[in-house]
Each structure stands twice: as structure tokens, then as C-alpha cells.
Design an enzyme around this catalytic site. Sequence first.
Site, PDB file in Angstrom:
ATOM      1  NE  ARG A  78      52.855  24.037  51.462  1.00 27.12           N
ATOM      2  CZ  ARG A  78      51.838  24.695  51.534  1.00 27.12           C
ATOM      3  NH1 ARG A  78      51.746  26.063  50.602  1.00 27.12           N
ATOM      4  NH2 ARG A  78      50.785  24.842  52.259  1.00 27.12           N
ATOM      5  CE1 TYR A 218      53.608  23.362  39.904  1.00 28.46           C
ATOM      6  CE2 TYR A 218      53.160  23.898  42.299  1.00 28.46           C
ATOM      7  CZ  TYR A 218      52.629  24.022  40.866  1.00 28.46           C
ATOM      8  OH  TYR A 218      51.829  24.826  40.477  1.00 28.46           O
ATOM      9  N   GLY A 219      56.811  24.319  43.146  1.00 26.69           N
ATOM     10  CA  GLY A 219      56.689  25.215  44.044  1.00 26.69           C
ATOM     11  C   GLY A 219      57.363  25.269  45.310  1.00 26.69           C
ATOM     12  N   GLY A 220      56.790  25.462  46.363  1.00 26.63           N
ATOM     13  CA  GLY A 220      57.392  25.471  47.691  1.00 26.63           C
ATOM     14  C   GLY A 220      58.438  24.282  48.129  1.00 26.63           C
ATOM     15  CE  LYS A 227      54.199  29.279  51.649  1.00 20.72           C
ATOM     16  NZ  LYS A 227      53.296  30.807  51.577  1.00 20.72           N
ATOM     17  CG  HIS A 247      51.812  32.295  55.906  1.00 25.09           C
ATOM     18  ND1 HIS A 247      50.705  31.393  55.769  1.00 25.09           N
ATOM     19  CD2 HIS A 247      52.172  32.806  54.573  1.00 25.09           C
ATOM     20  CE1 HIS A 247      50.475  31.187  54.618  1.00 25.09           C
ATOM     21  NE2 HIS A 247      51.210  31.825  53.749  1.00 25.09           N
ATOM     22  CB  SER A 269      44.530  28.661  51.965  1.00 23.82           C
ATOM     23  OG  SER A 269      43.817  27.557  52.546  1.00 23.82           O
ATOM     24  CB  ALA A 270      40.246  30.088  50.276  1.00 20.60           C
ATOM     25  CB  CYS A 271      40.904  34.073  54.303  1.00 23.26           C
ATOM     26  SG  CYS A 271      40.338  32.493  55.086  1.00 23.26           S
ATOM     27  N   GLY A 272      41.677  35.941  51.412  1.00 25.70           N
ATOM     28  CA  GLY A 272      41.648  36.979  50.647  1.00 25.70           C
ATOM     29  C   GLY A 272      43.178  37.866  50.781  1.00 25.70           C
ATOM     30  CE  LYS A 273      49.488  35.869  54.235  1.00 32.50           C
ATOM     31  NZ  LYS A 273      50.325  35.154  53.037  1.00 32.50           N
ATOM     32  CB  THR A 274      47.059  37.858  46.947  1.00 35.13           C
ATOM     33  OG1 THR A 274      47.983  36.637  47.475  1.00 35.13           O
ATOM     34  CG2 THR A 274      47.798  38.572  45.624  1.00 35.13           C
ATOM     35  CG  ASP A 294      53.259  34.037  51.082  1.00 40.72           C
ATOM     36  OD1 ASP A 294      52.041  33.718  51.446  1.00 40.72           O
ATOM     37  OD2 ASP A 294      54.009  33.228  51.018  1.00 40.72           O
ATOM     38  CB  ALA A 385      47.494  26.830  37.912  1.00 38.62           C
ATOM     39  NE  ARG A 386      50.687  28.108  44.089  1.00 39.97           N
ATOM     40  CZ  ARG A 386      50.410  28.418  45.453  1.00 39.97           C
ATOM     41  NH1 ARG A 386      50.850  29.634  45.718  1.00 39.97           N
ATOM     42  NH2 ARG A 386      50.231  27.781  46.452  1.00 39.97           N
ATOM     43  NE  ARG A 417      36.552  31.424  52.519  1.00 40.09           N
ATOM     44  CZ  ARG A 417      35.991  32.059  51.642  1.00 40.09           C
ATOM     45  NH1 ARG A 417      34.718  31.903  51.305  1.00 40.09           N
ATOM     46  NH2 ARG A 417      36.548  32.477  50.462  1.00 40.09           N
TER      47      ARG A 417
END
Length: 602
Positions: A78, A218-220, A227, A247, A269-274, A294, A385-386, A417
Site C-alpha cells: 500500500r 498491487y494489493g489493497g 481496504k 478491521h 499488524s504483527a499481533c496475531g490476527k490471522t 480481516d 508477499a501475499r 504488542r
Amino acid sequence: MNAAPPVKIPTTNSAVLTFVEDCRKLFAPGAVHWCTGSQAEYQHLLHRMVQMGTALWLDPQKRPNSVIVRSDPADVARVEDQTFICSVSEADAGPTNNWANPGKMKVTLERLCYGAMMGRTMYVIPYSMGPIGSPIARIGIMVTDSAYAAANMHIMTRVGDEVLKALGDSTDFVRGHHTVGVPLKRQTWADEPWPCNTTKYICHFPETREIWSFGSGYGGNALLGKKCHALRIASVQARDEGWLAEHMLILKLTNPEGQSKFIAAAFPSACGKTNLAMVIPTIPGWKAETIGDDICWMKFGADGRLYAINPETGFFGVAPGTSRETNLNAMKTLDANCIFTNVGMTDDDDFYWENMGEDPPTHLTDWLRRSWSPASGRAAAHPNARFTAPAAQCPVIAKEWDDPKGVPIDAILFGGRRASVVPLVSEALSWRHGTFLGATMASEKTAAAAGKIGDVRRDPMAMLPFCGYHMGDYFQHWLNMGEKGGSAMPKIFYVNWFRKSADGKFLWPGYAENSRVLKWIFERCDGTAKAVETPIGRLPADGALDLDGLNVADSDMAELLKIDVEGWKAELPSIREHFATFGDKLPAGLREELAALEQRLG
């Protein structure tokens, strides 16, 4: 030019026809293709990408009907600095968004977009965010000259003729314009594997429900249903119409007696959502299933409760770090029918990325098409990467995941975190206090990134890059929703899986063991689990957390559930500074919650 096969125009909706014709005149494509949403059409898009050199087939035995795509190195994420909220009033965009004058921005965009699709196919994508016909769902019409974007939209949304039937003659749809911004030259019509423009704009017009995206594939930036529509535009719709576009993941948790509850959770981000969305409980008899990973749209049902849908039909997940150890169910979802973007490709035509939980192959081709080995000293996959995967393939997808009615939300989790101060779990004292917790949500920066351990980045409700209007008004909308819903509103909790010891080791094992915290939350919703009142909220009483079979020292558990009064007092100036960002728009209710916290801390 290899245009897609011609398709009969599948609607008589004059607003849709006018929108598409205006786009055709502006972009001047070589052909127009109305997407039907069929499997044959999706296959045509994949073959088109392979033909163009954009994609490569993976081994059909290992990964049936799956491809790897490599983007241009300048188009990998993004572009927040070029993302704009073009509200009529600058004040409506607020301090957390880039604002641009809508009239001036339209002039800029129309100049850039004029003739931008020359020689290309303009795909017209009617899509539904949410089950078609659901009272919570919303419809969009997107045009794009990117086969990659069109293929991803097939996975991520409900596309095609059924959407147009549901829309009927209504003018209530989001209008999405997307182009990579690289017209083909008439002399050769030659293309490149990943066309993109060095100039990029991602623009949202909240009042007219429009999205304009130029230059990025790319992406969003390109999947406008994600988003752009699902959060930035939908958050404004939700404010105007009295619902919530968030979100958040949504999961279904079932106890051994067969009783189920539905939990939504917002993490930065980087807090284990998925990982939490697909958690495998370690407690005997408990079962977790996925509704979404998401996005969560919530509306009041006839019974006064909040009902939620996952408006997406796929997972657009960050690949590096996803492994059978961290998220077995996500890895199982990737067995077939997926698009992998900017990952490594092994010599036997499979994918690879860092921290997959396996030894890296001795040789592969990295995301930049270069020869790679473990001795190369660089990553095989881009950090962003996605994978794009159909949600229906997830082995723990809940049967209710595409129910048009949605699912009743029992609890909402916030979290970040934090190595210190914030305990493992606490329950908000009220909806207003829970809104305060969400509004002050934060994650610590690493020493390498920030230069100072303990610095925090506030990310209210994990919506900082995605709220389409002033966040002070957004907080007030949350408070208004609580007043409307009253006692029927979900309970709110704050979790922190990342508390560390003095020597820097994680005190809580995390991942699947987080189900123990979910069990306490479930039982708090039933009023059966015990809690103790503290200045920051209600915490598990001694023995209330199910720790059977868990190897965590009593001293570590005491630290995980400790109320660090001095640490919280030291946090207050940072919260005041954060709240000052929103000026006069900060709701009085949140100021009162801050004062009440200070008083309780003594």
C-alpha cells in the site's frame, strides 16, 4: 491485444451503464469485458496472466490451479503517503488522513486517466461485499485494466451477474476506478509482465461513494473491495447509517456442551490476527471456527444485538511467517486455487517464504526472478508477499460464515504488542470504557525500529490507516452505538499475548494457547467465570484461567496478570498526547474515561 471474449451487457441499470460508459470514454480501452463471475472467466484471467509473463503455474499435482505472480519491485505494498480522503470539508478527513480537495483531485485524476487503458481490456466487475442480498452487504461496480486485480477480486468478493440482479435499478453502489496507468503504444501494443506507473494515487470520495486508484497494480491499491471499500468508504456509510465497519477478525467458539459464541477482534499488524482467526484450541472439548480474518461489518438485528458478516470471500494474507506451527489451518487453505504474489518459487514449482517452518530448499528462484540459495544472504520472498485464497477452502470455516443474517457478536477484543504494563487479558467496565481501550490501543516499537524500547505507536481500533473520516467522530460513533444498543452490546476485552520477563523472554506461549484466554472470555459472557475488579478493568480471578497441562510458572502467571500501577500512571501522559491529536472532536466521554482511570490509579 488478446482481449477477453465479448460478453453481453448483463444489466439495464441506467446508473451502472452511465458509469461504465463514462469510464470507457475516459480510459479509452481497446475492449470492454463485463465479468460474469464464472469459473471459466477466472481461468481465462489466470491464463491471460501466464501468457503475459505476469504469472507462472505451480505444479498441478502439489498446488492445483495455482499461480505465482511477481510484481514490479517498485509496486509491492500500500502507498499510504499517496492515499487520500477527498471529503468536501478538510475537517471531515481529520488529522490521521491525507486530505485533498475533491474538485482539484478529480481534475488531476481525470488528466492522468485520460486514455490510460489504451490497448488494454477494461474489466467491469460487479461485486458484493457480503452475501448477495444480505441486509448487511453492500455492492460495488469496479472497472480495472488489470487481469491480476480482476482475478483477485474473483477470490475476495462475490462477482458477476447475480450481483447486478440484486442491485436491480438501484443507484446505491460504490463506484471504483482502477488503472495501472500504462497505456500501450499503438506501434507495437507491446506490454510488460507487471505494468505500473511511478505516479500513484489512491483516492476516496466519501460523499459520492467513489474510489479512484491510479498507477499501482498491487494489493489493497488495486483490489478496491478490500481496504478502500470495506473500510474507508464503508466506515463513512456505517457512520451515516448507524452500523460499524471494522478491521476485525470474526471467530466462532464452541464449548464441550455445544454452546457457541461469536467473537470479533481488532489487532494492529504483527499481533496475531490471522492466527487467532484460525486458532486450534488446546483445551479438550473446545472448538474454534473461522468466520473471517480481516473485515467485520456489524448491524443491529431485530433483537437489538449486533450481527456481523465477513464481507469478503477470501484471505489476502501476508505469507512470510505463516507456517504449520503458527497457523496450520491457513497452510491447509493454500493447497489449491490460490494466487501467490512475490514469494519464492522452488525448482519443483512450489512456493517458499521465510519462516515457513521447514528447512529452505538448497536452490530456488526468488521473488525478483534471481537464483537464490540459503547462502545468498537475502530473503527469497518480499516481506509483504501475499497469498490470495478462497475462504471456503479453510478447513475450519464455520457453516455460518456466509449466512446473510450474519452472526450475533458476544465479545469484541482489542489488543497490541506490549512487553510490559498491559496484562494478558482484562474486561472493560462498560461499553464506554471498552471504547476508551480501543481508542488508546497501541503496540510497542522494536529497539531497532524506534531506537528506544517501550515507545508505542497508537493505532485506535486498528483503524488508523483505514478510517475514512475524522477519528474523533469515529470514537463518538462508537459511543453512540453503545447508547443505542444498551445492555445488548457485546462485552469488550483487551488482550496482550506479548508480555515479556525482565530478561526479554515471552511469558505467555501464545498461538494455540490463546484459546485459554478465549475460554475465560466465553465464560465471562455467560457470567460463570470469576473476575476481580482492578483500576484498569476486570481481570481473571485466581484459578479462573484454565491452565491444565500448560507449563507456565506461577511467578510468570502472576506477572502476566499483575496490575502495574506505576506503569499505568506513566502511560497517562502518552494517552493525553494521543487524545490531543483529535482536538475538539475528541468525545467528552473519552476525556471522562481518562480522568476516571487516573482517579482509580490513585
